[in-house]
Design a protein around this motif. Structure first.
Motif, PDB file in Angstrom:
ATOM      1  N   LEU A   4       0.821  -1.195   0.000  1.00 21.97           N
ATOM      2  CA  LEU A   4       0.000   0.000   0.000  1.00 21.97           C
ATOM      3  C   LEU A   4       0.860   1.251   0.000  1.00 21.97           C
ATOM      4  CD1 LEU A   4      -2.876   1.112   0.065  1.00 21.97           C
ATOM      5  CD2 LEU A   4      -2.775   1.014   2.558  1.00 21.97           C
ATOM      6  N   LEU A   5       1.946   1.249   0.767  1.00 19.09           N
ATOM      7  CA  LEU A   5       2.859   2.395   0.790  1.00 19.09           C
ATOM      8  C   LEU A   5       3.562   2.561  -0.554  1.00 19.09           C
ATOM      9  CD1 LEU A   5       4.484   2.132   4.325  1.00 19.09           C
ATOM     10  CD2 LEU A   5       2.952   3.893   3.494  1.00 19.09           C
ATOM     11  N   VAL A   6       3.997   1.470  -1.157  1.00 20.13           N
ATOM     12  CA  VAL A   6       4.691   1.538  -2.453  1.00 20.13           C
ATOM     13  C   VAL A   6       3.739   2.051  -3.529  1.00 20.13           C
ATOM     14  CG1 VAL A   6       5.776   0.153  -4.256  1.00 20.13           C
ATOM     15  CG2 VAL A   6       6.376  -0.243  -1.876  1.00 20.13           C
ATOM     16  N   VAL A   7       2.519   1.522  -3.568  1.00 21.87           N
ATOM     17  CA  VAL A   7       1.533   1.947  -4.566  1.00 21.87           C
ATOM     18  C   VAL A   7       1.188   3.415  -4.371  1.00 21.87           C
ATOM     19  CG1 VAL A   7      -0.841   1.634  -5.342  1.00 21.87           C
ATOM     20  CG2 VAL A   7       0.601  -0.360  -4.943  1.00 21.87           C
ATOM     21  N   SER A   8       0.990   3.837  -3.131  1.00 20.54           N
ATOM     22  CA  SER A   8       0.662   5.246  -2.890  1.00 20.54           C
ATOM     23  C   SER A   8       1.840   6.142  -3.241  1.00 20.54           C
ATOM     24  CB  SER A   8       0.203   5.456  -1.449  1.00 20.54           C
ATOM     25  OG  SER A   8       1.232   5.121  -0.552  1.00 20.54           O
ATOM     26  N   ALA A   9       3.075   5.692  -3.001  1.00 20.91           N
ATOM     27  CA  ALA A   9       4.251   6.487  -3.365  1.00 20.91           C
ATOM     28  C   ALA A   9       4.354   6.630  -4.878  1.00 20.91           C
ATOM     29  CB  ALA A   9       5.513   5.844  -2.781  1.00 20.91           C
ATOM     30  N   ASN A  13       4.029  10.072  -6.885  1.00 22.23           N
ATOM     31  CA  ASN A  13       5.115  10.449  -7.787  1.00 22.23           C
ATOM     32  C   ASN A  13       4.575  10.766  -9.175  1.00 22.23           C
ATOM     33  OD1 ASN A  13       7.640  10.929  -8.706  1.00 22.23           O
ATOM     34  ND2 ASN A  13       8.258   8.799  -8.843  1.00 22.23           N
ATOM     35  N   LEU A  14       3.670   9.944  -9.671  1.00 22.92           N
ATOM     36  CA  LEU A  14       3.079  10.193 -10.984  1.00 22.92           C
ATOM     37  C   LEU A  14       2.295  11.499 -11.006  1.00 22.92           C
ATOM     38  CD1 LEU A  14       1.861   6.627 -12.020  1.00 22.92           C
ATOM     39  CD2 LEU A  14       3.715   7.951 -13.027  1.00 22.92           C
ATOM     40  N   LEU A  15       1.573  11.777  -9.951  1.00 19.38           N
ATOM     41  CA  LEU A  15       0.814  13.025  -9.878  1.00 19.38           C
ATOM     42  C   LEU A  15       1.744  14.231  -9.873  1.00 19.38           C
ATOM     43  CD1 LEU A  15      -2.018  12.104  -7.352  1.00 19.38           C
ATOM     44  CD2 LEU A  15      -2.246  12.574  -9.795  1.00 19.38           C
ATOM     45  N   LEU A  16       2.832  14.121  -9.102  1.00 19.74           N
ATOM     46  CA  LEU A  16       3.778  15.244  -9.048  1.00 19.74           C
ATOM     47  C   LEU A  16       4.465  15.453 -10.389  1.00 19.74           C
ATOM     48  CD1 LEU A  16       5.394  14.766  -5.529  1.00 19.74           C
ATOM     49  CD2 LEU A  16       3.853  16.575  -6.261  1.00 19.74           C
ATOM     50  N   ILE A  20       4.292  18.780 -12.740  1.00 23.98           N
ATOM     51  CA  ILE A  20       5.496  19.488 -13.171  1.00 23.98           C
ATOM     52  C   ILE A  20       5.485  19.671 -14.688  1.00 23.98           C
ATOM     53  CG2 ILE A  20       7.996  19.282 -13.382  1.00 23.98           C
ATOM     54  CD1 ILE A  20       7.967  17.970 -10.596  1.00 23.98           C
ATOM     55  N   SER A  21       5.034  18.669 -15.413  1.00 23.94           N
ATOM     56  CA  SER A  21       5.013  18.796 -16.872  1.00 23.94           C
ATOM     57  C   SER A  21       4.017  19.871 -17.315  1.00 23.94           C
ATOM     58  CB  SER A  21       4.678  17.453 -17.522  1.00 23.94           C
ATOM     59  OG  SER A  21       3.355  17.086 -17.221  1.00 23.94           O
ATOM     60  N   TYR A  22       2.935  20.058 -16.556  1.00 23.31           N
ATOM     61  CA  TYR A  22       2.002  21.135 -16.885  1.00 23.31           C
ATOM     62  C   TYR A  22       2.555  22.496 -16.500  1.00 23.31           C
ATOM     63  CZ  TYR A  22      -1.796  17.978 -18.054  1.00 23.31           C
ATOM     64  OH  TYR A  22      -2.574  17.036 -18.653  1.00 23.31           O
TER      65      TYR A  22
END
Length: 127
Positions: A4-9, A13-16, A20-22
């Motif tokens: 759960l911690l790995v998936v949430s990380a 990370n993908l959201l951040l 950043i790309s936007y």
């Protein structure tokens, strides 16, 4: 719990990374500019060919006009003829010796004496 911690990380990370790309407003603009430039280059080849053909025709007309030119003393010699390819040695052609700052040119079967400072025609001598 570990998964759960790995998936949430990973999701965080993908959201951040996505945010950043936007944040880079010029990135998409550069791609659009490149695409537009590529399209114009594709169309530009035809335009370049047309421009080169027009330029070639204009140069041919100018050359014909210069070849038909009637030389007269006092006229200014066109710049097209001022190159070393038209200069002649007066001794080899049995021409009168030019004064200082004067030069003989051979143009259209005429020998033309030019004032080197002003490019004015001083004398014309036919073959």
């Amino acid at each position: 719990m570990n998964k759960l911690l790995v998936v949430s990380a990973v999701i965080l990370n993908l959201l951040l990374v996505n945010q950043i790309s936007y944040a880079d407003p010029g990135h998409g603009h550069k791609r659009e500019y490149r695409d537009r430039e590529a399209r114009s280059n594709f169309q530009g080849n035809e335009d370049d060919d047309n421009l080169q053909e027009k330029r070639r025709l204009r140069e041919e007309r100018g050359l014909r006009r210069l070849q038909q030119h009637q030389w007269q003393p006092g006229y200014v010699m066109p710049q097209h003829y001022r190159g070393n390819g038209y200069k002649v040695d007066y001794r080899e052609q049995n021409l009168p010796k030019p004064a200082q700052n004067q030069q003989w040119y051979k143009i259209n079967n005429d020998y033309i004496l030019i004032d080197s400072d002003s490019n004015n025609i001083i004398k014309i001598q036919g073959l």
